[in-house]
Design a protein around this motif. Structure first.
Motif, PDB file in Angstrom:
ATOM      1  N   ASP A 235       0.833  -1.216   0.000  1.00  0.00           N
ATOM      2  CA  ASP A 235       0.000   0.000   0.000  1.00  0.00           C
ATOM      3  C   ASP A 235       0.856   1.251   0.000  1.00  0.00           C
ATOM      4  OD1 ASP A 235      -2.527  -1.352   0.285  1.00  0.00           O
ATOM      5  OD2 ASP A 235      -1.926  -1.805   2.350  1.00  0.00           O
ATOM      6  N   GLY A 236       2.039   1.107   0.616  1.00  0.00           N
ATOM      7  CA  GLY A 236       2.940   2.249   0.712  1.00  0.00           C
ATOM      8  C   GLY A 236       4.368   1.762   0.728  1.00  0.00           C
ATOM      9  N   ALA A 237       5.301   2.673   0.468  1.00  0.00           N
ATOM     10  CA  ALA A 237       6.723   2.332   0.530  1.00  0.00           C
ATOM     11  C   ALA A 237       7.496   3.540   1.022  1.00  0.00           C
ATOM     12  CB  ALA A 237       7.224   1.893  -0.840  1.00  0.00           C
TER      13      ALA A 237
ATOM     14  N   LEU B 171       0.236   7.481   9.075  1.00  0.00           N
ATOM     15  CA  LEU B 171      -1.230   7.504   8.931  1.00  0.00           C
ATOM     16  C   LEU B 171      -1.723   6.250   8.217  1.00  0.00           C
ATOM     17  CD1 LEU B 171      -1.644  11.241   7.874  1.00  0.00           C
ATOM     18  CD2 LEU B 171      -2.195  10.229  10.086  1.00  0.00           C
ATOM     19  N   VAL B 172      -0.964   5.844   7.189  1.00  0.00           N
ATOM     20  CA  VAL B 172      -1.341   4.643   6.436  1.00  0.00           C
ATOM     21  C   VAL B 172      -1.194   3.407   7.324  1.00  0.00           C
ATOM     22  CG1 VAL B 172      -0.696   3.184   4.463  1.00  0.00           C
ATOM     23  CG2 VAL B 172      -0.819   5.676   4.195  1.00  0.00           C
ATOM     24  N   GLU B 173      -0.132   3.363   8.146  1.00  0.00           N
ATOM     25  CA  GLU B 173       0.067   2.235   9.075  1.00  0.00           C
ATOM     26  C   GLU B 173      -1.107   2.151  10.048  1.00  0.00           C
ATOM     27  OE1 GLU B 173       3.730   3.491  10.919  1.00  0.00           O
ATOM     28  OE2 GLU B 173       4.614   3.694   8.924  1.00  0.00           O
ATOM     29  N   GLN B 174      -1.486   3.317  10.611  1.00  0.00           N
ATOM     30  CA  GLN B 174      -2.600   3.336  11.584  1.00  0.00           C
ATOM     31  C   GLN B 174      -3.887   2.829  10.955  1.00  0.00           C
ATOM     32  OE1 GLN B 174      -2.941   7.361  13.154  1.00  0.00           O
ATOM     33  NE2 GLN B 174      -0.727   7.337  13.539  1.00  0.00           N
ATOM     34  N   ALA B 175      -4.022   3.063   9.642  1.00  0.00           N
ATOM     35  CA  ALA B 175      -5.232   2.623   8.944  1.00  0.00           C
ATOM     36  C   ALA B 175      -5.143   1.148   8.552  1.00  0.00           C
ATOM     37  CB  ALA B 175      -5.453   3.494   7.706  1.00  0.00           C
ATOM     38  N   GLY B 176      -4.036   0.489   8.935  1.00  0.00           N
ATOM     39  CA  GLY B 176      -3.897  -0.937   8.655  1.00  0.00           C
ATOM     40  C   GLY B 176      -3.218  -1.256   7.332  1.00  0.00           C
ATOM     41  N   GLY B 177      -2.677  -0.229   6.686  1.00  0.00           N
ATOM     42  CA  GLY B 177      -2.002  -0.449   5.403  1.00  0.00           C
ATOM     43  C   GLY B 177      -0.663  -1.147   5.570  1.00  0.00           C
ATOM     44  N   ARG B 178      -0.258  -1.879   4.529  1.00  0.00           N
ATOM     45  CA  ARG B 178       1.049  -2.550   4.543  1.00  0.00           C
ATOM     46  C   ARG B 178       2.059  -1.635   3.884  1.00  0.00           C
ATOM     47  NH1 ARG B 178       1.760  -7.074   1.389  1.00  0.00           N
ATOM     48  NH2 ARG B 178       3.563  -7.848   2.522  1.00  0.00           N
ATOM     49  N   VAL B 179       3.082  -1.257   4.638  1.00  0.00           N
ATOM     50  CA  VAL B 179       4.081  -0.304   4.154  1.00  0.00           C
ATOM     51  C   VAL B 179       5.448  -0.983   4.096  1.00  0.00           C
ATOM     52  CG1 VAL B 179       5.214   1.905   4.591  1.00  0.00           C
ATOM     53  CG2 VAL B 179       2.779   1.643   5.112  1.00  0.00           C
ATOM     54  N   ALA B 180       6.046  -0.983   2.912  1.00  0.00           N
ATOM     55  CA  ALA B 180       7.365  -1.595   2.740  1.00  0.00           C
ATOM     56  C   ALA B 180       8.458  -0.586   3.054  1.00  0.00           C
ATOM     57  CB  ALA B 180       7.524  -2.064   1.297  1.00  0.00           C
TER      58      ALA B 180
END
Ligand code: CTP
Ligand code: MG
Length: 219
Positions: A128-130, A186-195
């Protein structure tokens, strides 16, 4: 797949303490903003750029983009009180059909194009993010009122840099959640997978006068 870069340059630069915002402090022969703007504009990974300028500095930012011939600049908007607000203002200019949004700090002028490539690559693998990051070389401790509470295991820690890249819809949803010191949080808090991808020492963030001198020596 269109890639939009939001270049946040709307901070005041209080710790640098110059008579103008940090993005307009001189680096080499030009305002600091010129360096990351030119690099994003020249990047083969980036299709369009939105510049987020400090209040009353929109006009100089547009003139600078014209002077550089930065043809990918689609908009220049006014930033907000916090970094997250500035990111929101920039992302609001990104059209609905954009696939990927990169958010980059103008205060990290020396952006190697390989880092952009690594971020985009991770998104292509389904994250979802990097986030580009470098290892932490000091031992990091959690402290309260001058007393150590815990020494953190260093091999599990990295220092996050920018450009941070996101699937556009994921970033838009995360930005509705409020404030964070970077977009990835913010993306992590929303449950996103960040590389995490390899960052670069040259992506040093200019905070103090000494940082500015270091970055200008690397130009
Ligand atoms: N930023 C922004 N809008 C804000 C605050 C920060 O666009 N309201 C941007 C800065 O321009 C910078 C990046 O976010 O490119 C990282 O912020 P930082 O290094 O803290 O810059 P400043 O906030 O300008 O510096 P200071 O905190 O010393 O005032
Ligand atoms: Mg700041």
């Amino acid at each position: 797949m269109s890639v939009w870069a939001v270049l946040v340059a709307a901070g005041r630069g209080e710790r640098l303490g110059e008579d103008r915002p940090k993005a307009f402090v001189r680096l080499g022969d030009l305002p600091l903003l010129a360096e990351p703007l030119r690099r994003l504009d020249e990047s083969g990974w980036v299709d369009h750029v939105v510049v987020v300028a400090p209040p009353n500095w929109e006009e100089p930012a547009i003139l600078l983009a014209e002077e550089l011939g930065a043809s990918k600049v689609s908009a220049c908007v006014t930033g907000g009180e916090t970094r997250s607000e500035s990111v929101r203002a920039g992302v609001a200019e990104v059209p609905a059909d954009a696939a990927v949004i990169l958010v980059h700090d103008a205060a990290r002028p020396l952006l190697p194009d390989e880092v952009v490539g690594r971020v985009i690559d991770a998104l292509g693998q389904g994250f979802d993010g990097a986030v580009p990051a470098v290892p932490v070389s000091d031992t990091v401790k959690r402290v309260r009122d001058g007393v150590v509470e815990e020494t953190l295991p260093r091999d599990a820690l990295v220092a996050a840099q920018t450009p941070q890249g996101f699937v556009a819809s994921v970033l838009r949803a995360a930005l509705d959640r409020g404030e964070g010191s970077d977009c990835a949080s913010l993306v992590e808090q929303a449950g996103g997978r960040v590389a995490i991808v390899a960052g670069d020492e040259r992506l040093l963030k200019v905070t103090s006068r000494a940082d500015l001198e270091r970055v200008s020596a690397w130009l």
